[in-house]
Design a protein around this motif. Sequence first.
Motif, PDB file in Angstrom:
ATOM      1  N   ASN A  12       0.845  -1.204   0.000  1.00 38.96           N
ATOM      2  CA  ASN A  12       0.000   0.000   0.000  1.00 38.96           C
ATOM      3  C   ASN A  12       0.881   1.256   0.000  1.00 38.96           C
ATOM      4  OD1 ASN A  12      -1.637   2.234   1.258  1.00 38.96           O
ATOM      5  ND2 ASN A  12      -3.213   0.636   0.942  1.00 38.96           N
ATOM      6  N   ILE A  14       0.140   4.409   0.444  1.00 38.56           N
ATOM      7  CA  ILE A  14      -0.069   5.384   1.528  1.00 38.56           C
ATOM      8  C   ILE A  14       0.728   4.987   2.755  1.00 38.56           C
ATOM      9  CG2 ILE A  14      -1.780   6.417   3.079  1.00 38.56           C
ATOM     10  CD1 ILE A  14      -3.849   5.845   0.782  1.00 38.56           C
ATOM     11  N   VAL A  15       0.729   3.663   3.013  1.00 33.55           N
ATOM     12  CA  VAL A  15       1.469   3.180   4.186  1.00 33.55           C
ATOM     13  C   VAL A  15       2.965   3.450   3.999  1.00 33.55           C
ATOM     14  CG1 VAL A  15       2.042   1.156   5.565  1.00 33.55           C
ATOM     15  CG2 VAL A  15      -0.285   1.466   4.728  1.00 33.55           C
ATOM     16  N   LYS A  17       4.376   5.694   2.123  1.00 28.87           N
ATOM     17  CA  LYS A  17       4.614   7.149   2.193  1.00 28.87           C
ATOM     18  C   LYS A  17       4.635   7.628   3.652  1.00 28.87           C
ATOM     19  CE  LYS A  17       3.151  10.486  -1.308  1.00 28.87           C
ATOM     20  NZ  LYS A  17       1.963  11.040  -1.973  1.00 28.87           N
ATOM     21  N   SER A  18       3.671   7.118   4.419  1.00 32.92           N
ATOM     22  CA  SER A  18       3.554   7.518   5.828  1.00 32.92           C
ATOM     23  C   SER A  18       4.796   7.111   6.602  1.00 32.92           C
ATOM     24  CB  SER A  18       2.333   6.849   6.467  1.00 32.92           C
ATOM     25  OG  SER A  18       1.180   7.213   5.798  1.00 32.92           O
ATOM     26  N   ARG A  21       7.820   9.209   5.726  1.00 31.48           N
ATOM     27  CA  ARG A  21       7.697  10.566   6.292  1.00 31.48           C
ATOM     28  C   ARG A  21       8.001  10.561   7.780  1.00 31.48           C
ATOM     29  NH1 ARG A  21       7.716  14.920   7.883  1.00 31.48           N
ATOM     30  NH2 ARG A  21       6.244  16.664   7.656  1.00 31.48           N
ATOM     31  N   ILE A  22       7.458   9.565   8.521  1.00 34.71           N
ATOM     32  CA  ILE A  22       7.654   9.518   9.965  1.00 34.71           C
ATOM     33  C   ILE A  22       9.109   9.232  10.302  1.00 34.71           C
ATOM     34  CG2 ILE A  22       7.065   8.262  12.106  1.00 34.71           C
ATOM     35  CD1 ILE A  22       4.336   7.613  10.692  1.00 34.71           C
ATOM     36  N   SER A  25      11.707  11.853   9.542  1.00 37.19           N
ATOM     37  CA  SER A  25      11.633  12.996  10.467  1.00 37.19           C
ATOM     38  C   SER A  25      12.485  12.737  11.695  1.00 37.19           C
ATOM     39  CB  SER A  25      10.175  13.234  10.880  1.00 37.19           C
ATOM     40  OG  SER A  25       9.770  12.259  11.813  1.00 37.19           O
ATOM     41  N   ASP A  54       4.883  -5.805   5.819  1.00 35.74           N
ATOM     42  CA  ASP A  54       3.427  -6.054   5.894  1.00 35.74           C
ATOM     43  C   ASP A  54       3.198  -7.570   5.753  1.00 35.74           C
ATOM     44  OD1 ASP A  54       0.715  -5.739   5.988  1.00 35.74           O
ATOM     45  OD2 ASP A  54       0.502  -5.144   3.873  1.00 35.74           O
ATOM     46  N   LYS A 104      -1.822  -1.959  12.400  1.00 37.56           N
ATOM     47  CA  LYS A 104      -2.288  -0.774  11.679  1.00 37.56           C
ATOM     48  C   LYS A 104      -3.682  -0.444  12.183  1.00 37.56           C
ATOM     49  CE  LYS A 104      -0.215  -2.063   7.224  1.00 37.56           C
ATOM     50  NZ  LYS A 104      -0.568  -2.388   5.860  1.00 37.56           N
ATOM     51  N   PRO A 105      -4.177   0.706  12.178  1.00 39.55           N
ATOM     52  CA  PRO A 105      -3.368   1.933  11.884  1.00 39.55           C
ATOM     53  C   PRO A 105      -2.572   2.377  13.118  1.00 39.55           C
ATOM     54  CG  PRO A 105      -5.656   2.503  12.301  1.00 39.55           C
ATOM     55  CD  PRO A 105      -5.575   1.022  12.468  1.00 39.55           C
ATOM     56  N   PHE A 106      -1.453   2.985  12.861  1.00 37.31           N
ATOM     57  CA  PHE A 106      -0.629   3.477  13.996  1.00 37.31           C
ATOM     58  C   PHE A 106      -0.384   4.976  13.857  1.00 37.31           C
ATOM     59  CE2 PHE A 106       1.870   1.142  10.799  1.00 37.31           C
ATOM     60  CZ  PHE A 106       2.542   2.196  10.210  1.00 37.31           C
ATOM     61  N   THR A 107      -0.107   5.584  14.986  1.00 41.20           N
ATOM     62  CA  THR A 107       0.232   7.017  14.952  1.00 41.20           C
ATOM     63  C   THR A 107       1.753   7.108  14.793  1.00 41.20           C
ATOM     64  OG1 THR A 107       0.510   7.037  17.324  1.00 41.20           O
ATOM     65  CG2 THR A 107      -1.681   7.619  16.515  1.00 41.20           C
ATOM     66  N   PRO A 108       2.297   8.243  14.364  1.00 40.32           N
ATOM     67  CA  PRO A 108       3.765   8.403  14.220  1.00 40.32           C
ATOM     68  C   PRO A 108       4.481   8.019  15.510  1.00 40.32           C
ATOM     69  CG  PRO A 108       2.662  10.261  13.236  1.00 40.32           C
ATOM     70  CD  PRO A 108       1.587   9.445  13.877  1.00 40.32           C
TER      71      PRO A 108
END
Lengths: 129, 644
Positions: A12, A14-15, A17-18, A21-22, A25, A54, A104-108
């Motif tokens: 996926n 989006i996963v 990408k997320s 990004r996290i 950072s 995954d 999933k889903p998880f926060t940063p």
Amino acid sequence: MSKKDILVIDDNEIVLKSCKRILESENYSVTICSSATEGIEIIKKHKYDLIILDIVMPGCNGLTLSGKIKDDHPGTRVLIISGYMEPKPFSEIIKEEKMNFLSKPFTPEELLTAVSEIITAMPTNKGIN
Amino acid sequence: MNHNIRLYLIASLLGMTVMVGGISLFFGTYLINKAVISEAKNRICFDLNTALEMYSNVEKQINSCLSLTALEQGWGDCISNDNTQKMKNRLTDLAQILNLDFSGFVKNDRTTLCRQSRNTPNTPGSLINPVALLALESKSTVSGTFVLSHEEIKAEDPELAEFMKIKLINRSDDETQGLTEEMSCMIIAAAVPIYEDNLFLGVIYGGIVLNKSTEIVDRVRKTVFQNETFKGQNIGTVTIFLKNLRISTNVLTKEGVRAVGTQISEEVGRKVLIEGGSWIDRAFVVDDWNITAYKPIKDYHGSIEGVLSVGVIESKYLDFKRNTLLVFIAITAAGIIIAAVLGYVLSIFVLHPVYELIKISKKVSSGDLYPKMGKISKGEMGILQKTFMEMIVTLREQNIHQKEESEKRLIISEKQASVGRLAAGVAHEINNPLTGVLTFTHMLLRRKDLDSEMRSDLETIAKATDRVKVIVKGLLNFSRQIKLKPELSDINKEIKETINLIENQALVKRVFLCFDPGADIQKRTLDRSQFQSVIMNILINAIDATDPGGNITISTRYNLKTQNGKHREIEIIITDSGCGISPEQLDRLFDPFFTTKDVGKGTGLGLSVSLGIIEHHGGTISVKSQIGKGSSFIIHLPLDKKNE
């Protein structure tokens, strides 16, 4: 402490990408890959500190790949992520094999905590190299 | 095997006939034997009495005629005038009437004045007739049977005396004594005294000789047996014996002449001649078996001098007996044939509905619950047929009911599985984008340069997303909750139960289910109901895909490609001889809502849900198929860890 190399394999976008990004950072070096087959090729070329996997992916399931990584690259750690805790044997295997797992889903914050816990637990000599 | 009843039926009828026929034949023979013989004996006894009566009548007749002649006037004149011619004329008349062999007149001084006989009329002789002498002495009438010596008869008629000699035949004991001829004579005679003016004048006498005589015996036979013949032979015979010698008879020798000169059998002779009794039994007469009766003949003095016998040839009665038996046998044989035919026909009538029932039962057992029953018979067979049809109707209802039940059960199971599958699928699909939303909202919130309004908005997004996360988790928990009720189960037993549920449905379509359970398949934790719904689902698809007469085989086994010599996997293989699945269909086989069935017949969720269930059990389903040849569904189920 040098930059840790992390590979994320998930079908996926989006996963992927997320995660990128996290983790970026927090100064991790992140490679993303959308299929297991592609991931296997990448692992052959480069040694990663941590691979985020995954479970349910077309072509190959995360658990099989995890076993393979464990055999071929003993120094590499694996974190399993999945939004789909069924079928039951999966969770049983994860528990029995003492695998790292994040649902999933998880926060940063949740992802970063899980990753940093694995990295900290790694042998220090590995970290120096 | 099917014709056993028919055989039994025919055999029992035959047996009955043979038994009844045999018994009646046996008793019939016995009774006929008894009746015929006793009837013959009764008759012969009666005949003998008639013969005796006729014999004594001859004597009475002579007596009466002589008495009448004695009463005639003129005897005195004849004597005083020495008119022998007149005497002779009177005696000749008498002899003609009575057919006398001899007669004569003896004067009271014992001189024979006149003799008359067939051959030498009026031969004077010195010897006085012994019968006449008796009458002279007693001066009264004398009549009866007498035995005269050769000399005595010679005095009457020398030629007659010669003629009356009887040559003995087969008389061994007498031959040793040198005797070959019987010289004496048996006669029936009478002598009557003649009185005139109370003066005793003399005696007239007359008699017939029985030696070689045919008159009496033939007359008796004519009267008693009415000259009845059997196979050209007179059935009856009459014989007069002098002592044990046949002197007058119509028994014939082999040569066809009268058997004069033959003897009475020793046994009969002893009984009749010595003991003076009568004899009624079978006897061998000359050369034939006869049924005979003998009675002694006593002479004037009361001593037994001869025997009178009558006989009937036995073969006439034997023939009658044989004919009767033949009729009996013919009736029995006809009875047997009729019984066999009747048994055959009866068995066809009786067994036809039975065979019909067998045919129908076979149809029913092969799954045809709508067999055609022919004409309903009357009686018990009809009740059986009706009951059988009622049973089929019940079976049909039960079958429908069972089918409905199993379908209902399948639908419920499918529904539950579908909801779970749906929930899990939705959760999975939502979780990925939700991860993105959460990630980027939180990343944005990390920025320091956000104005308060924007931060507040982002926090609202974050909160709402968290809420979604909770909802999805709840949905997953729900699907988990309805999912599995694992129990340690015997896979072969579960499959067998499922087959039982669906068997009728297969039989109705004439598709044969064959289960080949692998040996020693270990127990495994399973949700029994869901596992059964998977098997049923695949079986229903297989039955739908298979034409009548086709086969479906279900087998279980360990996967031979084991790891480290251990069974890691159980395989359940369901193979049908159906139409097969094209490669394009094969790709989409497990996709939700994919179906090849008519609208309303399939939901398109069956295989998708089945795969889901098997996956929940840690297994998978693979399919091999060839168009036109059939398909194989293989369920791979890993063993429980602890069992490995």
